[in-house]
Motif scaffolding. Sequence first.
Motif, mmCIF file in Angstrom:
data_model
loop_
_atom_site.group_PDB
_atom_site.id
_atom_site.type_symbol
_atom_site.label_atom_id
_atom_site.label_comp_id
_atom_site.label_asym_id
_atom_site.label_seq_id
_atom_site.Cartn_x
_atom_site.Cartn_y
_atom_site.Cartn_z
ATOM 1 N N TYR A 15 0.839 -1.191 0.000
ATOM 2 C CA TYR A 15 0.000 0.000 0.000
ATOM 3 C C TYR A 15 0.879 1.248 0.000
ATOM 4 C CZ TYR A 15 -3.312 -3.427 1.876
ATOM 5 O OH TYR A 15 -4.080 -4.540 2.077
ATOM 6 N N ILE A 16 0.294 2.327 -0.486
ATOM 7 C CA ILE A 16 0.938 3.625 -0.362
ATOM 8 C C ILE A 16 -0.129 4.646 -0.022
ATOM 9 C CG2 ILE A 16 0.759 4.108 -2.850
ATOM 10 C CD1 ILE A 16 3.462 5.618 -2.540
ATOM 11 N N MET A 17 0.192 5.515 0.916
ATOM 12 C CA MET A 17 -0.685 6.614 1.307
ATOM 13 C C MET A 17 -0.138 7.873 0.659
ATOM 14 S SD MET A 17 -3.367 6.429 3.441
ATOM 15 C CE MET A 17 -4.516 7.566 4.257
ATOM 16 N N ALA A 18 -1.009 8.636 0.018
ATOM 17 C CA ALA A 18 -0.571 9.840 -0.676
ATOM 18 C C ALA A 18 -1.556 10.976 -0.446
ATOM 19 C CB ALA A 18 -0.435 9.570 -2.175
ATOM 20 N N ALA A 19 -1.023 12.196 -0.309
ATOM 21 C CA ALA A 19 -1.852 13.397 -0.238
ATOM 22 C C ALA A 19 -1.993 13.955 -1.648
ATOM 23 C CB ALA A 19 -1.219 14.423 0.682
ATOM 24 N N LEU A 20 -3.233 14.206 -2.075
ATOM 25 C CA LEU A 20 -3.506 14.689 -3.431
ATOM 26 C C LEU A 20 -3.824 16.188 -3.414
ATOM 27 C CD1 LEU A 20 -5.884 11.923 -4.881
ATOM 28 C CD2 LEU A 20 -3.375 11.939 -4.784
ATOM 29 N N PRO A 21 -3.606 16.866 -4.539
ATOM 30 C CA PRO A 21 -3.991 18.278 -4.644
ATOM 31 C C PRO A 21 -5.472 18.427 -4.994
ATOM 32 C CG PRO A 21 -2.895 17.592 -6.649
ATOM 33 C CD PRO A 21 -2.854 16.405 -5.721
ATOM 34 N N VAL A 22 -6.328 17.871 -4.124
ATOM 35 C CA VAL A 22 -7.786 17.988 -4.285
ATOM 36 C C VAL A 22 -8.376 18.430 -2.946
ATOM 37 C CG1 VAL A 22 -7.896 16.212 -6.093
ATOM 38 C CG2 VAL A 22 -8.243 15.556 -3.694
ATOM 39 N N ASP A 23 -9.594 18.962 -2.975
ATOM 40 C CA ASP A 23 -10.202 19.463 -1.745
ATOM 41 C C ASP A 23 -10.731 18.354 -0.851
ATOM 42 O OD1 ASP A 23 -12.201 18.753 -3.509
ATOM 43 O OD2 ASP A 23 -13.408 20.565 -3.226
ATOM 44 N N ASP A 24 -11.183 17.251 -1.461
ATOM 45 C CA ASP A 24 -11.838 16.193 -0.699
ATOM 46 C C ASP A 24 -11.731 14.898 -1.499
ATOM 47 O OD1 ASP A 24 -13.858 14.366 0.283
ATOM 48 O OD2 ASP A 24 -14.740 16.040 1.378
ATOM 49 N N ALA A 25 -10.961 13.928 -0.989
ATOM 50 C CA ALA A 25 -10.745 12.680 -1.726
ATOM 51 C C ALA A 25 -12.021 11.866 -1.860
ATOM 52 C CB ALA A 25 -9.664 11.850 -1.031
ATOM 53 N N ASP A 26 -12.907 11.963 -0.876
ATOM 54 C CA ASP A 26 -14.170 11.234 -0.928
ATOM 55 C C ASP A 26 -15.042 11.758 -2.086
ATOM 56 O OD1 ASP A 26 -15.525 9.342 1.376
ATOM 57 O OD2 ASP A 26 -17.033 10.370 0.171
ATOM 58 N N THR A 27 -15.175 13.071 -2.169
ATOM 59 C CA THR A 27 -15.935 13.686 -3.252
ATOM 60 C C THR A 27 -15.281 13.401 -4.603
ATOM 61 O OG1 THR A 27 -16.625 15.454 -1.759
ATOM 62 C CG2 THR A 27 -16.865 15.880 -4.108
ATOM 63 N N PHE A 28 -13.963 13.458 -4.624
ATOM 64 C CA PHE A 28 -13.198 13.181 -5.848
ATOM 65 C C PHE A 28 -13.451 11.751 -6.328
ATOM 66 C CE2 PHE A 28 -8.757 12.098 -7.532
ATOM 67 C CZ PHE A 28 -9.038 12.538 -8.820
ATOM 68 N N GLN A 29 -13.448 10.783 -5.389
ATOM 69 C CA GLN A 29 -13.689 9.391 -5.789
ATOM 70 C C GLN A 29 -15.078 9.206 -6.392
ATOM 71 O OE1 GLN A 29 -11.938 5.716 -5.513
ATOM 72 N NE2 GLN A 29 -13.196 6.510 -7.172
ATOM 73 N N LYS A 30 -16.070 9.799 -5.763
ATOM 74 C CA LYS A 30 -17.432 9.709 -6.292
ATOM 75 C C LYS A 30 -17.507 10.325 -7.686
ATOM 76 C CE LYS A 30 -22.238 10.879 -5.176
ATOM 77 N NZ LYS A 30 -23.138 11.582 -4.232
ATOM 78 N N TRP A 31 -16.844 11.442 -7.879
ATOM 79 C CA TRP A 31 -16.826 12.123 -9.176
ATOM 80 C C TRP A 31 -16.154 11.260 -10.236
ATOM 81 C CZ3 TRP A 31 -12.764 13.899 -12.252
ATOM 82 C CH2 TRP A 31 -13.111 14.771 -13.281
ATOM 83 N N LEU A 32 -15.064 10.591 -9.862
ATOM 84 C CA LEU A 32 -14.370 9.713 -10.809
ATOM 85 C C LEU A 32 -15.274 8.597 -11.320
ATOM 86 C CD1 LEU A 32 -10.871 9.262 -9.104
ATOM 87 C CD2 LEU A 32 -11.300 10.389 -11.296
ATOM 88 N N LEU A 33 -16.138 8.100 -10.452
ATOM 89 C CA LEU A 33 -17.011 6.993 -10.833
ATOM 90 C C LEU A 33 -18.259 7.472 -11.585
ATOM 91 C CD1 LEU A 33 -16.779 4.871 -7.568
ATOM 92 C CD2 LEU A 33 -15.755 4.325 -9.780
#
Length: 396
Positions: A321-339
């Motif tokens: 596994y790797i944990m990473a900080a992304l340049p996005v406001d909210d990873a949860d919202t980003f994941q939903k948007w990706l799908l």
Amino acid sequence: MKFSSKVLKCGLSPMRKFHPYAVAAEAKGKKIYHLNIGQPDIETPKAYFDAVKHFDLPVLAYAPSPGIPELIEAIRKYYADLDMHFDAGDILITNGGSEALQIAMNCILDDGDEILIPEPFYPNYNTMAYTCGAKIHPIPTSPHDGYHYADRAKVEAEINEHTRAIMVTNPGNPTGAVLTPEEMRMMVDIAKAHDLFIIGDEAYREFVYAGEPLQSMGQFEDAAENVIVIDTVSKRFSACGARIGCMISRNKELMAQAMKYAQCRLSVPTLDQVAAAALYTVGPDYFAAVREEYKRRRDTVVSKLHEIPGVVCECPRGAFYIMAALPVDDADTFQKWLLEEFDDNGDTVMFAPGEPFYATPGKGKNEIRIAYVLKQADLERAMDLLAKGIAAYNAR
């Protein structure tokens, strides 16, 4: 209808909560690259299936509650080869490492108690603690220093009158952090000094990439009363579906208490135990090849992530596994948007949003966990999709 306060504190797994969105995306024809769940694609050793095929007893009977003798002996030998020596009574076979953790927590935690765990941590630990009436007290870390936590002053500052145990995942899920031998000794010494249990969740022990010898909290015989080791065949042998794990401790009173839970759930599936025992006949060449494969995958993911502007991550030293900080406001919202809204030539990607891996409110909001369990070409494509997705999301 009333539900228990304990279950209401629990949340859904961040690795699985987006499954309905994934189903909907696939129904629309999208291909999803799954980096969200640590399900290895490495082939399970043939020895497991051969043992199932050759099982010919006329009755599939209950197994003994502690586990079948041949599996316990196989595990004893595995540890003896690492120069760690346990009695048969020190090993309790469980339904995966998850049940081993749950039994251990049920034995040592009570209402209002706390268990000290470095964050980010495997989110299901939260559910396990809440069902005991306890909670996780986090040891804070940061992606900017590789999620390092093994500092005596830092750990001891978090111990209070409610602390009953320390738990470390080594190698780490979700960070891939690996303790040095000196850091392991220090963590055990802290537990001894404060009369605490120390639980080593060692599901990923075989996956270390700098040539280190395999380590375990079980090597510290002077801490026999404090140490609990959690182990499993799931990751080591790519046999997640077997659901065979174990709880190991030289603390005789603890193991006697654990037997109450083992007898309550009757037994672990007999056939899976027989087949799991056969897995321990696999030789070192298997592990060497698997380690090399995961190292290649790790290096691919890290290299690709470092090419994405604004991403913060360190190269993990273990696990997959790797944990990473992304340049996005909210990873949860980003994941939903990706799908729901993103694709590149019909493809998109899934990860595990980072916030549920933390106990500290507000932390991990822009972080993700990636499980690099796909083949090389698929990982490269998945990382390219992540980069394109970040750019498109931030340009909305």
